[in-house]
Scaffold this active site. Structure first.
Site, PDB file in Angstrom:
ATOM      1  CG  HIS A   8      -2.066   0.924   1.106  1.00 38.47           C
ATOM      2  ND1 HIS A   8      -1.901   2.291   1.169  1.00 38.47           N
ATOM      3  CD2 HIS A   8      -3.379   0.716   0.881  1.00 38.47           C
ATOM      4  CE1 HIS A   8      -3.086   2.858   1.005  1.00 38.47           C
ATOM      5  NE2 HIS A   8      -3.998   1.928   0.826  1.00 38.47           N
ATOM      6  NE  ARG A  60      -2.655   7.815  -1.671  1.00 37.94           N
ATOM      7  CZ  ARG A  60      -2.690   6.668  -2.335  1.00 37.94           C
ATOM      8  NH1 ARG A  60      -2.351   6.623  -3.595  1.00 37.94           N
ATOM      9  NH2 ARG A  60      -3.050   5.547  -1.723  1.00 37.94           N
TER      10      ARG A  60
END
Lengths: 266, 556
Positions: B326, B346
């Site tokens: 990740h 994000r």
């Protein structure tokens, strides 16, 4: 790969990754903590979990997700000159000087067995399964004992008042560690009947998803069987073409209202 | 433990570039994403999966010659914990229809569906029932439930996200069963996010063409585990749960089919023999192997046990070369290292920045590409921030979110993260987070078909322990779906197999002896003890003083 190795590696080269074991900053101070009454010197910045591992404990019980959500590492502690009993998850709580701590990996609490499909979502059903709900004296010890800051007493009260939906919402963040039950004067298994309340809410009280019901019927009728089979037989070029050409649902769309241009595969 | 003065100086550089970056974001101007060719280049050079270093060919077993991460190979080439001749196969401790190894989401779903078919089930699990990666899944579960979506698009998104490498029959099963799984969860009382009319809330995610991510707050996996575990407890007449009892070997009968397993009681150090007509392996993933030295988001018991046991019994693995990192795991403070910082951060507009406060990549590349870009910035380009403990990281500019979407958005949309940093005196709505790729998911695993059948008769596989479903890259929300789809299939298929009139013949351990011989003839000296069961975080200082301690593998 111990602490000493990590430190020397750090100086010699920029390693891509350094694992999960806690690394001490140079010159890190150590502090005394008391694990089940016995003194250990541990680095001051560590969590209780990593401090215990630093001290030489190897966990078998009392350690689960290490990310604050499984409820395996509930811990009770007291700080010097403070009457107050504190609680926390060992994987999330930082050590403090002279704290006395013990983990509580398990606590026995009665759980009533039931068949969800036989229930109608009535408060009386909870009362019948858990008559001890009314032994609650509203002392609030449960709320004070919750490492997730769940307002335990509030949901117990909601259950007593027959408001299952409210109890379900308030208890949602429960990790079922059992600390509430361990502190309860009335000997209630709070987290077990909260689970029952949430499942009653989810199945019976909350509105059913009609679009989901419809989609399930479509799938069971075999509606997508053929097209999916076709996809599995396609070569990469065909798939890539379909992939690149697929239409993206706008971020601002309202689900259930928005429909794509291409409806052939719906 | 807030940021150090040195780090606070560096944060000033982030703040200096922020107004300009915000302005661009508002105009919908993004840092350019990579072309397909550039993607390939950066993956090849900087993604740990594509590097030669830290990888080697496995010398024994059904995948002999295949190249995997060294940590995986070490365990595939490991030896059994127990002196094989000491195993007394006559003393059966438990006998059951179906033995499920692993008490996470996949195993529990399998147990419930097998029980529905009238089976007596034993769940053997290493830690507590429910101690698994399942509970840690925050984001949600995919399923084409909306009118504008269908399994067709779910299939395309999934196989495109996996770079078209996924095993197609498994993707077909996954997208076909998705709405059924979500309906099953609803019928069990799951508190899905939905509106007053019952319309399920759905969201976009990285790589989606339709809004398909269903959730229960920011603890979808925990909610799933809670209800299926609770349901298991309602079935205690038929489902027995053995906690702190990891399986360490599969047992075969004289016809060569799977007939049970040997468990190890962590509390009492006894071995326990379970005879079963069918066995379902659902042991989860391998984050705690810290592949290539990476920190992990995984739970304490994620040590690849099922793959190791099955491998010794001759069951082939697939996609074990592939690991999901990740891109944004916490790199500071030390207490949070490895902690998952959800993709949503994000998605809400936070930029990824180097130590100069500059952008160096598009923040929402697919996970494998994004991870490779972060590693490049920190290693080759030497633009990473170094923490007091020597870790590397780049900034994730979370304060942008409040500027873009209004004060309080960070706290409202990322409540768990907000609290986890607040605890260390870092307000992520005002200061950026330091992040670095973290080991997240075992993409590969046991080779199976869509009915969860493996090459070993009587052995079924479900969940993260299986490989091929996600190909080389998994999409968000497909792992919770995977465990329940194949968990439920495994339970049903195993039950049908048992009902066809299976009789377990005399048990034997010849596969273990044969594997030991193979290790010897391959010249593997001093193999590790496997399955690992638990990682060992004891420091060298302590170990140096444990003069009489005996370690069997990683266990004392």
């Amino acid at each position: 790969m111990g602490m000493s190795n990590d430190a020397s590696e750090k100086k010699s080269k920029k390693t891509m990754a350094m694992g999960d074991r806690a690394i001490l900053p140079e010159g890190a101070r150590t502090i005394p903590i008391y694990i089940m009454g016995k003194k250990f010197e541990v680095p001051e910045t560590l969590t209780i979990m990593k401090a215990m591992e630093y001290a030489g404990f190897q966990f078998m019980r009392g350690c689960g997700c290490r990310g604050g959500i499984c409820g395996a590492c509930s811990t009770v502690y007291r700080k010097p000159d403070d009457y107050k009993l504190q609680v926390g998850l060992a994987c999330q709580t930082v050590v403090e000087p002279d704290m006395y701590l013990t983990q509580m990996p398990f606590f026995p609490a009665n759980r009533a067995s039931y068949r969800l499909e036989d229930l109608e979502g009535k408060p009386e059903e909870i009362f019948k399964l858990y008559p001890e709900v009314f032994r609650c004296v509203a002392c609030n010890a449960c709320t004070k004992a919750c490492p997730m800051d769940v307002k335990v007493l509030d949901y117990v009260s909601a259950v007593k008042q027959g408001n299952i939906a409210k109890a379900a919402q308030i208890s949602f963040d429960c990790v079922q560690c059992g600390l509430c039950a361990s502190r309860c004067v009335g000997e209630l298994p709070q987290y077990h009947f909260a689970q029952l309340a949430r499942r009653m809410y989810g199945k019976i009280i909350a509105p059913k998803s009609k679009h989901l019901e419809k989609r399930v019927k479509e799938i069971e009728s075999g509606k997508y069987g053929e097209i999916l089979k076709k996809l599995t037989r396609m070569d990469q070029n065909e798939l890539e073409k379909l992939y690149i050409e697929r239409e993206r649902e706008p971020d601002t769309s309202t689900p259930g209202e928005w429909m794509p241009e291409e409806k052939e595969y719906l | 433990m807030s940021y150090t003065p040195e780090m606070k100086e560096l944060i000033k550089k982030v703040e200096a570039t922020r107004p300009q970056r915000i302005e661009k974001s508002r105009k919908n101007e993004h840092y350019p994403d990579l072309s397909l060719e550039e993607r390939e280049q950066v993956l090849k050079k900087f993604h740990p999966d594509y590097m030669d270093e830290g990888r080697r060919a496995v010398k024994v077993g059904p995948n002999k010659g295949d190249v995997f991460p060294a940590e995986v190979v070490d365990l595939l080439e490991s030896k059994t914990r127990i002196d094989v001749p000491r195993i007394d196969l006559e003393k059966v401790d438990f006998e059951t229809d179906v033995l499920v190894i692993g008490g996470g989401g996949a195993g529990t779903a399998a147990a419930l569906t097998a029980q529905e078919q009238g089976m007596k089930v034993i769940i053997a699990t290493k830690l507590r029932h429910g101690d698994a990666n399942t509970v840690m899944a925050e984001g949600g579960i995919q399923g084409a439930t909306q009118e504008g979506d269908s399994p067709f698009y779910h299939y395309l998104d999934t196989i495109g996200g996996g770079h078209f490498t996924n095993q197609s029959d498994l993707v077909e099963a996954l997208v076909h069963d998705a709405p059924l799984v979500i309906a099953w969860l609803e019928s069990l009382g799951m508190m899905f996010d939905k509106d007053k009319e019952g319309r399920l809330a759905v969201r976009h995610f990285g790589g989606s063409s339709r809004k398909r991510m269903h959730s229960a707050g920011d603890m979808t996996g925990a909610e799933i585990m809670r209800i299926i575990r609770d349901e298991t407890r309602n079935c205690s007449d038929d489902i027995t749960v053995l906690e702190f009892s990891p399986a360490i070997e599969l047992l075969l009968d004289e016809e060569g089919k799977c007939g049970g397993a040997l468990l190890y009681s962590l509390d009492t150090e006894e071995y326990v023999l379970v005879k079963a007509k069918a066995v379902i392996v659902a042991t989860g993933g391998f984050g705690r192997l810290h592949v290539q030295g990476f920190a992990t988001t995984n739970h304490y018991g994620a040590t690849m046990d099922g793959v190791v046991m099955a491998y010794r019994a001759g069951v082939k693995t697939t996609f074990m070369h592939s690991t999901q990192y990740h891109p944004t795991g916490a790199a500071y403070p030390e207490q949070n290292v490895g902690l998952l910082i959800t993709e949503k951060t994000r998605g809400l507009g936070a930029h990824v920045l180097n130590k100069h406060g500059e952008q160096f990549c598009f923040p929402l590349e697919p996970r494998d590409i994004e991870s490779a870009l972060l590693i490049r910035e920190c290693t080759e380009r030497d633009n990473g921030v170094i923490t007091p403990t020597g870790r590397l990281g780049v900034w994730l500019d979370s304060p942008m979110i409040d500027v873009l979407h209004g004060e309080g958005t960070v706290e409202q949309e990322l409540p768990a993260k907000f609290i986890q940093f607040k605890r260390y005196e870092i307000d992520i709505s005002k200061e950026p987070m330091l992040v670095y790729p973290t080991l997240h998911y075992q993409s590969g695993g046991i080779f199976m078909n869509a009915q969860t059948e493996t090459s070993l008769k009587g052995l079924y596989s479900a969940g993260e322990v299986s490989g091929g479903i996600h190909g080389d890259n998994r999409l968000m929300g497909n792992s919770l779906l995977d465990i329940l789809t194949f968990g439920r299939r495994a339970g049903t298929v195993a039950a049908h197999y048992v009902k066809s009139g299976i009789e377990v013949k005399k048990l034997n351990t010849s596969h273990l002896t044969a594997f030991e011989d193979e290790l010897k003839s391959a010249g593997i000296e001093d193999p590790l003890v496997g399955p690992m069961l638990l990682p060992d975080y004891t420091t060298d200082i302590v170990k140096g003083k444990q003069w009489t301690a005996h370690y069997e593998g990683t266990l004392r």
